[in-house]
Write a protein that holds these residues in place. Sequence first.
Motif, short mmCIF file in Angstrom:
data_model
loop_
_atom_site.label_atom_id
_atom_site.label_comp_id
_atom_site.label_asym_id
_atom_site.label_seq_id
_atom_site.Cartn_x
_atom_site.Cartn_y
_atom_site.Cartn_z
N VAL A 332 0.84 -1.21 0.00
CA VAL A 332 0.00 0.00 0.00
C VAL A 332 0.87 1.26 0.00
O VAL A 332 0.60 2.22 -0.72
N MET A 333 1.94 1.24 0.80
CA MET A 333 2.85 2.40 0.82
C MET A 333 3.43 2.66 -0.57
O MET A 333 3.61 3.81 -0.98
N THR A 334 3.72 1.60 -1.31
CA THR A 334 4.27 1.75 -2.66
C THR A 334 3.23 2.33 -3.60
O THR A 334 3.56 3.17 -4.46
N VAL A 335 1.99 1.91 -3.45
CA VAL A 335 0.92 2.49 -4.27
C VAL A 335 0.83 3.99 -4.01
O VAL A 335 0.81 4.80 -4.94
N ASP A 336 0.80 4.37 -2.73
CA ASP A 336 0.76 5.80 -2.39
C ASP A 336 1.92 6.55 -3.04
O ASP A 336 1.75 7.63 -3.61
N ALA A 337 3.11 5.98 -2.90
CA ALA A 337 4.31 6.66 -3.42
C ALA A 337 4.26 6.78 -4.94
O ALA A 337 4.66 7.80 -5.51
N CYS A 338 3.75 5.75 -5.61
CA CYS A 338 3.63 5.80 -7.08
C CYS A 338 2.65 6.90 -7.49
O CYS A 338 2.94 7.71 -8.36
N GLU A 339 1.49 6.89 -6.83
CA GLU A 339 0.49 7.88 -7.22
C GLU A 339 0.98 9.30 -6.92
O GLU A 339 0.74 10.23 -7.69
N SER A 370 -3.73 -12.16 -2.24
CA SER A 370 -4.66 -11.12 -2.65
C SER A 370 -4.40 -10.81 -4.12
O SER A 370 -3.31 -10.36 -4.49
N ILE A 371 -5.40 -11.11 -4.96
CA ILE A 371 -5.21 -10.93 -6.41
C ILE A 371 -5.76 -9.57 -6.81
O ILE A 371 -6.88 -9.44 -7.29
N GLY A 372 -4.99 -8.58 -6.57
CA GLY A 372 -5.34 -7.22 -6.98
C GLY A 372 -4.06 -6.57 -7.45
O GLY A 372 -3.12 -7.26 -7.83
N ASN A 373 -4.00 -5.27 -7.39
CA ASN A 373 -2.75 -4.57 -7.65
C ASN A 373 -2.56 -3.62 -6.48
O ASN A 373 -3.28 -2.64 -6.40
N PRO A 374 -1.67 -3.92 -5.56
CA PRO A 374 -0.65 -4.97 -5.55
C PRO A 374 -1.23 -6.40 -5.49
O PRO A 374 -2.29 -6.62 -4.91
N ILE A 375 -0.45 -7.31 -6.07
CA ILE A 375 -0.64 -8.74 -5.84
C ILE A 375 0.11 -9.08 -4.56
O ILE A 375 1.32 -8.87 -4.49
N ASP A 376 -0.61 -9.56 -3.55
CA ASP A 376 0.05 -9.85 -2.27
C ASP A 376 0.14 -11.37 -2.08
O ASP A 376 -0.85 -12.04 -1.87
N LEU A 377 1.36 -11.87 -2.15
CA LEU A 377 1.57 -13.32 -2.03
C LEU A 377 1.70 -13.74 -0.57
O LEU A 377 1.86 -14.94 -0.31
N THR A 378 1.64 -12.81 0.33
CA THR A 378 1.62 -13.05 1.78
C THR A 378 2.91 -13.74 2.28
O THR A 378 3.79 -14.06 1.50
N ALA B 266 -5.55 5.14 -5.38
CA ALA B 266 -5.24 3.73 -5.65
C ALA B 266 -4.81 3.03 -4.36
O ALA B 266 -5.04 1.84 -4.18
N GLY B 267 -4.18 3.79 -3.46
CA GLY B 267 -3.78 3.22 -2.17
C GLY B 267 -5.00 2.82 -1.35
O GLY B 267 -5.02 1.76 -0.72
N ALA B 268 -6.04 3.67 -1.38
CA ALA B 268 -7.26 3.35 -0.64
C ALA B 268 -7.91 2.09 -1.20
O ALA B 268 -8.39 1.23 -0.45
N ARG B 269 -7.86 1.95 -2.53
CA ARG B 269 -8.41 0.74 -3.15
C ARG B 269 -7.60 -0.49 -2.72
O ARG B 269 -8.15 -1.54 -2.40
N ALA B 270 -6.28 -0.31 -2.67
CA ALA B 270 -5.41 -1.42 -2.26
C ALA B 270 -5.71 -1.84 -0.82
O ALA B 270 -5.70 -3.01 -0.48
N VAL B 271 -5.98 -0.85 0.04
CA VAL B 271 -6.31 -1.17 1.43
C VAL B 271 -7.59 -2.00 1.49
O VAL B 271 -7.66 -2.99 2.21
N ARG B 272 -8.58 -1.59 0.68
CA ARG B 272 -9.83 -2.34 0.67
C ARG B 272 -9.57 -3.79 0.30
O ARG B 272 -10.08 -4.71 0.94
N SER B 273 -8.75 -4.01 -0.72
CA SER B 273 -8.57 -5.40 -1.16
C SER B 273 -7.64 -6.15 -0.21
O SER B 273 -7.69 -7.36 -0.11
N HIS B 274 -6.83 -5.43 0.52
CA HIS B 274 -5.82 -6.05 1.39
C HIS B 274 -6.43 -6.40 2.75
O HIS B 274 -6.18 -7.47 3.31
N THR B 275 -7.26 -5.52 3.29
CA THR B 275 -7.79 -5.75 4.64
C THR B 275 -9.30 -5.74 4.68
O THR B 275 -9.88 -6.05 5.72
N GLY B 276 -9.94 -5.37 3.58
CA GLY B 276 -11.39 -5.26 3.60
C GLY B 276 -11.87 -3.96 4.24
O GLY B 276 -13.06 -3.70 4.30
#
Lengths: 485, 485
Positions: A332-339, A370-378, B266-276
């Motif tokens: 998530v931090m990487t998504v924030d930084a990209c955006e 988690s199959i989204g973007n990011p893909i989280d393989l845990t 996009a980070g907020a969307r990632a949070v939703r998919s990561h933690t619900g």
Amino acid sequence: MSRIADEIRPFFEPGSIAVVGASTNPAKPGYNVFLNLAENKRKGLLKAELYPVNPRAKEVLGFKCCPSLKDVPGPVELVVIVVPAKFVPDVMREAARKEARAAIVITSGFSEVGNYELEEEVIKIGRDAGIRILGPNCVGIFDPYTGVDTVFLPLKKALEAGEEMISAPKPPKGRISMITQSGAFGVASLDYMAGHGMGVSRFVSLGNKCDLDETDFLEFLKEDERTDVVLLYVEDIRNGRRFMEVARATARSKPVVVLKAGWSSAGARAVRSHTGAVAGSDEIYDAAFRQCGVLRARTMEEFFSMGKALSMQPTARGPRVAIITNAGGPGVMTVDACEAKGLVVPELSEATRTRLEELVREGKLPPFASIGNPIDLTVSVTDEMFKLATEVIMEDPGVDGLIVLGLHHPPGLKGDYIEAIAELARRSDKPVVACDIGGADMADYVRKKFDEKGIPAFESPEGAAAAMWALYAYGRYLEKVKQAP
Amino acid sequence: MSRIADEIRPFFEPGSIAVVGASTNPAKPGYNVFLNLAENKRKGLLKAELYPVNPRAKEVLGFKCCPSLKDVPGPVELVVIVVPAKFVPDVMREAARKEARAAIVITSGFSEVGNYELEEEVIKIGRDAGIRILGPNCVGIFDPYTGVDTVFLPLKKALEAGEEMISAPKPPKGRISMITQSGAFGVASLDYMAGHGMGVSRFVSLGNKCDLDETDFLEFLKEDERTDVVLLYVEDIRNGRRFMEVARATARSKPVVVLKAGWSSAGARAVRSHTGAVAGSDEIYDAAFRQCGVLRARTMEEFFSMGKALSMQPTARGPRVAIITNAGGPGVMTVDACEAKGLVVPELSEATRTRLEELVREGKLPPFASIGNPIDLTVSVTDEMFKLATEVIMEDPGVDGLIVLGLHHPPGLKGDYIEAIAELARRSDKPVVACDIGGADMADYVRKKFDEKGIPAFESPEGAAAAMWALYAYGRYLEKVKQAP
């Protein structure tokens, strides 16, 4: 080859070097300058003839010493001057008689402390004799290919406590060239790059820029086959119009990343007191850099991240970034930084999601991935899983670049994912950058391994995002140039 | 002591611990959780009674194994659960019969993957029995004072290549506590802090927050005498009103630094998919943090820099920063970074300038030193000169804080400046932070030495500026509170 490039070549590839002020006293810069060159000469790296010049020494580090420049038995193409400021004009006059082509004046105590007349005198001698001058008040040149190295900070130091340790390492051969107005930042940059897997081609510290300036060296680097990326640290730019011309021409064939310090109001004041230069409005600089395709970094981390990425990876065709990780939060931090940098982290395409979900069903990716973007393989990730996910992403036409945020901690990661990802990146024209967070041995190992395999690795999500942004921004500039040349 | 703090204490200071799912198989988390605790027990660090629970093992790591919780011979205050998700409710029911007070559910596969019913069942059992629950889907607790450590990532790893190396180190005892919603970022943070001279007091990974959340732990840390600073990583905040109440009360006695990930769209969307979780508007978060005195970091470097500085140095009475350096360029970069953060880098007072110029005339500072702000002692600097300049600056009433940007490269620096500066800082109520740039042994040595002596040291000008900003911003908040309580 332009005239200026021809005149600059002797600084990096001289046939002969005389060090005036070469010293037998390890406490003096004249010792360390000569030590670097002497060692490179002994190793066979430095091909140039090498002469220490010092009236009070018979020999320096085993090299027979000449009392003055005129006593040097052969021609002298490059003169390195490390004598006190007041003696520099005399040395320059001797250099003129010796028909030197280039002079590096390491010595400080010139215009930077208000001693304008002395500097003018030096400039005049150089101009009349056709000697190009680097400096004064600089650390000069470092070229790991030719062995020219006047960066006089001692490699090792003995502390008061008795320990001896590496103090000022130099990076290995590489494809990054650096032009720096600040010698101190230059030395720190060499140290930083040595520690962060960045290889260097040409390094030049400009000092007071009494003759040669950033634009001159940029013109040389533009044509330099050994240079893929130019890092430029400046506090002021002397001749804005010519800089823009040369920078524009350079940016068409290789990226130029600039860190322009003194952009804040107090920073501009500090530049004035530090170099005597008037920095000018930052908005104007910003617009100028943008116009000529120069990528601007605002922080040290950005500066090096951008340079590292551009030296190792292809440009991105667009702003769409995919992130594969085993760490949800850092993802998530990487998504924030990209955006924040202007990149896009889109939803994955239907086809890609389907393929990844299949892999989960087949038990090839973790059940809780988690199959989204990011893909989280845990934390259940294995080396193989990183490889599989990367394969899928590299084939997705909706993705322009990939950030692999592979934190090394999960027990299933043994390090093989690094080569697997590097191999997939090599077969693709999409850029891949990596990030691993931590200070442990294994964090260092993972980042170094990625670097060695051509995937630039970073210590923070922000570093990886800045790197990907540079790959996108430079690609976009090249595209623009192609469409409207 | 509030009720909630009382209920949380057993997580950090239990009288007895049972690990359900303790395993003899080193590939399983249940092995590593128990290994941490067993080693701490053997060292005498962990005082709690310790019981492995596993029906299929006779003993685990030398500890006699109980087939189930009910077979544990004594009381069980804290239950650590590392069995597959579907078995967790049964274990919770046994924990209830055993009158446990606290449960850490490490296991994942609950609400984070849509398995809401199972999580509800666990919550209900806990609520009915008065067992407070941490997790599920977390790495739990690390407390270097009491030896409770469920962070199950292996300390060392053997790579495929055969080398064994430190993979997930834990930081030493210290005064920083961390609450993290992301377990992966938590593990990375422990690794990062271990490598950056930061000591930890209490560490908690929240996971799905099915029962206890950030606010509950914050309330515990508010009163915790071992905690001077709270680092908080969150992706969403469950109960905003209560959080603000507790955060406000906490910030009055100790600083809270937050990294709120998912602030981009996009980070907020990632949070939703990561933690619900639904992250909510970032503007609202930002305003809320500001109102209750929580300091917000936007990057990883800022987050740790701020926490480190606040744990080691006093707050600044105002925004006026002086910079002493031997590196002109990095000095200017530091000025830019300070001003970007809202700090002020003023001209030095007449008296201070006069005193410094005297020192130059007396030959105690270099002849070419630049007497401005930054004070640039140049490459001719010695340890003594850093000390002299620091002495003068610490006495200047126009300076609220000092950044020492002592790059280690000049030959005259032997390392003694570190203790000299630390000693002057100890005698003053003004904060001092340090920066050294580079990847070499000596850069690491200098930063570590500063850290050890209580001066937080950073790798970039931006890190140092963020640190000083935190010291100023928190001081300003305390001042505001004092004036309008």
